[in-house]
Design a protein around this motif. Structure first.
Motif, mmCIF file in Angstrom:
data_model
loop_
_atom_site.group_PDB
_atom_site.id
_atom_site.type_symbol
_atom_site.label_atom_id
_atom_site.label_comp_id
_atom_site.label_asym_id
_atom_site.label_seq_id
_atom_site.Cartn_x
_atom_site.Cartn_y
_atom_site.Cartn_z
ATOM 1 N N TYR A 32 -16.234 -41.913 -22.712
ATOM 2 C CA TYR A 32 -17.673 -42.131 -22.879
ATOM 3 C C TYR A 32 -17.943 -43.348 -23.773
ATOM 4 O O TYR A 32 -18.804 -44.186 -23.456
ATOM 5 C CB TYR A 32 -18.323 -40.872 -23.476
ATOM 6 N N ALA A 33 -17.194 -43.454 -24.887
ATOM 7 C CA ALA A 33 -17.445 -44.523 -25.855
ATOM 8 C C ALA A 33 -17.060 -45.888 -25.310
ATOM 9 O O ALA A 33 -17.647 -46.910 -25.705
ATOM 10 C CB ALA A 33 -16.676 -44.253 -27.142
ATOM 11 N N THR A 34 -16.102 -45.961 -24.409
ATOM 12 C CA THR A 34 -15.668 -47.254 -23.867
ATOM 13 C C THR A 34 -16.260 -47.514 -22.484
ATOM 14 O O THR A 34 -15.786 -48.411 -21.780
ATOM 15 C CB THR A 34 -14.129 -47.308 -23.779
ATOM 16 N N SER A 35 -17.243 -46.758 -22.102
ATOM 17 C CA SER A 35 -17.919 -46.920 -20.806
ATOM 18 C C SER A 35 -16.951 -46.814 -19.633
ATOM 19 O O SER A 35 -16.983 -47.603 -18.689
ATOM 20 C CB SER A 35 -18.651 -48.262 -20.743
ATOM 21 N N ASN A 56 -13.345 -46.723 -19.588
ATOM 22 C CA ASN A 56 -12.129 -47.520 -19.576
ATOM 23 C C ASN A 56 -11.086 -46.807 -18.710
ATOM 24 O O ASN A 56 -10.796 -45.632 -18.891
ATOM 25 C CB ASN A 56 -11.615 -47.699 -21.011
ATOM 26 N N LEU A 81 -13.506 -40.800 -25.789
ATOM 27 C CA LEU A 81 -13.111 -42.201 -25.670
ATOM 28 C C LEU A 81 -13.531 -42.789 -24.329
ATOM 29 O O LEU A 81 -13.898 -43.968 -24.250
ATOM 30 C CB LEU A 81 -11.599 -42.335 -25.861
ATOM 31 N N HIS A 106 -7.924 -46.957 -18.652
ATOM 32 C CA HIS A 106 -6.749 -46.462 -19.365
ATOM 33 C C HIS A 106 -6.988 -45.051 -19.918
ATOM 34 O O HIS A 106 -6.116 -44.185 -19.835
ATOM 35 C CB HIS A 106 -6.369 -47.428 -20.491
ATOM 36 N N PHE A 107 -8.162 -44.842 -20.479
ATOM 37 C CA PHE A 107 -8.475 -43.517 -21.016
ATOM 38 C C PHE A 107 -8.671 -42.490 -19.902
ATOM 39 O O PHE A 107 -8.341 -41.319 -20.065
ATOM 40 C CB PHE A 107 -9.705 -43.562 -21.928
#
Length: 124
Positions: A41-44, A46, A39, A48-49
């Motif tokens: 990686y996928a959200t560049s 983020n 997550l 929060h993650f």
């Protein structure tokens, strides 16, 4: 594989940690951290993650520490716990009996120490 899940289910009803429970804990945290890494990686990246990733990693470390502490402590069996409860109840009963005896002694001593007063009636 079904033997693992049977052992995991049975470990719920046993005190302490079992090998199946420890393995399941580690596998769960690895899956959680991999999911959070994906997550991130996928959200560049983020924030929060990233924060959740570090919180989960710290929680995993705390659980590992706790498991190691449990290994160093001798857990009591149900029979030992029952004996401890019985001895504790016996001690409590003895203390209550002693308190009652002391109260009776104090009340009888105070009754004999105070002079009795007789009431005189007045005629009006």
């Amino acid at each position: 594989m079904s033997g693992f899940f049977t052992g995991l289910w049975n470990s719920v009803f046993q005190p302490g940690t079992t090998p199946q429970l420890i393995i399941a804990t580690h596998v769960s945290f690895v899956a959680l951290l991999l999911t959070l890494a994906w997550l991130i990686y996928a959200t560049s990246g983020n924030i929060h993650f990233i924060a959740l990733f570090f919180i989960a990693a710290l929680l995993w470390l705390a659980i590992i520490w706790f498991i190691e502490e449990l290994k160093s402590v001798k857990l009591k069996t149900n029979d030992e716990l029952a004996k401890d409860d019985e001895s504790r109840e016996d001690k409590d009963d003895k203390k209550q009996t002693e308190k009652k005896e002391e109260t009776v002694k104090e009340s009888s001593a105070s009754a004999s120490a105070t002079p009795s007063k007789t009431l005189k009636s007045r005629k009006v």
